[in-house]
Design a protein around this motif. Structure first.
Motif, mmCIF file in Angstrom:
data_model
loop_
_atom_site.group_PDB
_atom_site.id
_atom_site.type_symbol
_atom_site.label_atom_id
_atom_site.label_comp_id
_atom_site.label_asym_id
_atom_site.label_seq_id
_atom_site.Cartn_x
_atom_site.Cartn_y
_atom_site.Cartn_z
ATOM 1 N N ASN A 105 36.894 51.465 35.375
ATOM 2 C CA ASN A 105 37.300 51.151 33.999
ATOM 3 C C ASN A 105 38.770 50.748 33.923
ATOM 4 N N GLY A 106 39.612 51.431 34.722
ATOM 5 C CA GLY A 106 41.021 51.055 34.765
ATOM 6 C C GLY A 106 41.203 49.637 35.293
ATOM 7 N N MET A 107 40.444 49.288 36.339
ATOM 8 C CA MET A 107 40.524 47.928 36.902
ATOM 9 C C MET A 107 40.032 46.895 35.890
ATOM 10 N N ARG A 108 39.051 47.268 35.084
ATOM 11 C CA ARG A 108 38.546 46.355 34.043
ATOM 12 C C ARG A 108 39.663 46.032 33.043
ATOM 13 N N THR A 109 40.403 47.068 32.644
ATOM 14 C CA THR A 109 41.531 46.852 31.735
ATOM 15 C C THR A 109 42.530 45.875 32.338
ATOM 16 N N ILE A 110 42.822 46.077 33.623
ATOM 17 C CA ILE A 110 43.838 45.252 34.272
ATOM 18 C C ILE A 110 43.363 43.807 34.384
ATOM 19 N N ILE A 111 42.076 43.616 34.712
ATOM 20 C CA ILE A 111 41.534 42.253 34.767
ATOM 21 C C ILE A 111 41.645 41.598 33.388
ATOM 22 N N ASN A 112 41.280 42.332 32.343
ATOM 23 C CA ASN A 112 41.401 41.789 30.992
ATOM 24 C C ASN A 112 42.833 41.392 30.668
ATOM 25 N N ASP A 113 43.801 42.152 31.205
ATOM 26 C CA ASP A 113 45.205 41.864 30.920
ATOM 27 C C ASP A 113 45.707 40.602 31.611
ATOM 28 N N TYR A 114 45.296 40.401 32.870
ATOM 29 C CA TYR A 114 45.940 39.349 33.658
ATOM 30 C C TYR A 114 45.115 38.092 33.838
ATOM 31 N N ALA A 115 43.784 38.199 33.855
ATOM 32 C CA ALA A 115 42.964 37.008 34.095
ATOM 33 C C ALA A 115 42.726 36.307 32.766
ATOM 34 N N GLU A 116 43.377 35.156 32.586
ATOM 35 C CA GLU A 116 43.321 34.526 31.265
ATOM 36 C C GLU A 116 42.128 33.601 31.100
ATOM 37 N N ARG A 121 37.797 35.723 34.632
ATOM 38 C CA ARG A 121 37.590 37.098 34.198
ATOM 39 C C ARG A 121 36.158 37.544 34.480
ATOM 40 N N ALA A 122 35.232 36.686 34.163
ATOM 41 C CA ALA A 122 33.823 37.031 34.364
ATOM 42 C C ALA A 122 33.528 37.265 35.847
ATOM 43 N N TRP A 123 34.061 36.397 36.694
ATOM 44 C CA TRP A 123 33.834 36.549 38.131
ATOM 45 C C TRP A 123 34.441 37.832 38.669
ATOM 46 N N LEU A 124 35.685 38.059 38.310
ATOM 47 C CA LEU A 124 36.358 39.257 38.817
ATOM 48 C C LEU A 124 35.613 40.515 38.397
#
Ligand code: HEM
Ligand code: HEM
Lengths: 169, 138
Positions: A105-116, A121-124
């Motif tokens: 869940n923490g990694m999901r937050t970080i992906i949402n923050d940085y992958a524009e 985002r979907a792939w990551l």
């Protein structure tokens, strides 16, 4: 300047409009609940799991590294000795699930923050969820299918590998 | 707060907000980096532990790598990251749930750093002692 829109509603010190003082696009209203209910549960989960993980991980590190022979004691029979006890099985199982869900869940937050880019985002996230699922299932199966008292073809215990308690059975 | 007071504060660079800016920003960056690091360690860690299902030899060979002096340093780094993430995580939880949490969040950060340093001195000394006692050389 935004503050000129409605001088009555301006906070004296910061020059920031008070909430709801202007007309707000419904898209930005906080009361919209459909999706934020999940986010709210995720927020609570991060805190509850975090508190539990402090105890789970600190004891894990203490028992494996700080007592006995420390790092040198860790080998197959050490693991066998621990997992012969259902308490440690349950301990590791809880630690595995909570740490993986919390970390994912923490990694999901970080992906949402940085992958524009939407597709990035979907792939990551797809890769993230897939690896998390693989690790959780693998770790769970390892705990439950573990065989501490290994024998050779003739049925004799493997010497130097089987922990003490295997000789009793 | 009066107008002049708040203007002086922002003129001197501002005090930051609860989560970002100044100390709050650094602790947030540290929390994020350690969280990601621990996550990737855990992926590898479950894989190496799963070798107990392959064979005792495979597990012992791979886990033996954790007993190399370079890995000992790595373990101190890993535990340093975990202990920071854990203590700072408790601070975040207190800021969110404790009535006075927001007021004392900066003091609590110093508390985190002090308790972290004490824990890490203890851990490092003990870990190195145990390592040297059982070490058979290269
Ligand atoms: C250098 C530090 C560490 C060492 C030497 C170590 C060692 C071990 C060992 C020997 C096991 C086998 C079972 C047992 O002893 O309970 C194990 C399992 C496990 N450890 Fe660690 N550990 C370390 C750090 C961590 C950390 C930081 C975490 C959490 C983020 C963690 C999470 C787990 C989990 C979830 C399992 C169960 C794996 C499975 O289900 O297959 N360990 N660890
Ligand atoms: C030792 C106990 C732990 C505590 C007390 C703790 C606490 C927290 C808290 C309070 C947050 C903030 C959540 C939010 O902002 O909504 C967080 C974020 C996070 N944690 Fe942990 N955690 C712990 C262990 C772990 C472990 C074992 C992992 C990895 C497997 C991990 C990975 C993360 C990540 C990746 C984030 C997201 C960081 C960010 O959004 O900047 N944490 N943790």
């Amino acid at each position: 300047m935004a503050t000129q829109a409605n001088p009555e509603a301006v906070l004296p010190a910061q020059g920031i409009e008070a909430p709801r003082s202007g007309r707000i696009d419904p898209k930005y209203l906080r009361s919209r609940t459909s999706r934020s209910n999940f986010e709210m549960m995720a927020w609570v989960f991060m805190r509850v799991s975090g508190a539990a993980l402090v105890v789970l991980i600190f004891v894990h590190l203490w028992v494996n590294l700080m007592v006995g022979d420390g790092i040198h004691q860790i080998d197959f029979s050490f693991v066998a000795g621990k997992w012969a006890n259902p308490v440690w099985q349950f301990w590791d199982l809880t630690m595995l699930w909570l740490a993986m869900l919390h970390g994912t869940n923490g990694m999901r937050t970080i992906i949402n923050d940085y992958a524009e880019k939407d597709s990035t985002r979907a792939w990551l996230k797809a890769i993230l969820y897939l690896s998390a699922a693989v690790i959780i299932i693998l770790g769970t199966m390892v705990i439950f299918t573990f065989e501490p008292c290994l024998t050779d073809e003739a049925g004799n215990l493997l010497e130097g590998v089987a922990p003490e308690f295997c000789h009793g059975v | 707060m009066t107008q002049t007071e708040s203007e002086t504060k922002s003129a001197s660079g501002g005090r930051g907000t609860l989560y970002k800016g100044r100390e709050g920003m650094w602790s947030w960056v540290g929390h994020r980096i350690t969280g990601v690091g621990i996550f990737f360690f855990l992926l590898v860690h479950v894989l190496d532990t799963s070798l107990v299902r392959v064979s005792p030899e495979a597990y012992n060979a791979v886990i033996g790598a954790y007993k190399h002096p370079i890995m000992i340093i790595g373990e101190i780094g890993l535990v340093g990251g975990i202990v920071f993430h854990a203590f700072n995580g408790i601070r975040i939880i207190l800021v969110d749930f404790w009535k006075k949490g927001t007021r004392y969040h900066r003091q609590m950060l110093w508390g985190v750093l002090i308790v972290w340093a004490v824990t890490m001195i203890g851990f490092t000394v003990r870990h190195l002692m145990l390592f040297l006692e059982g070490w058979e050389g290269f």
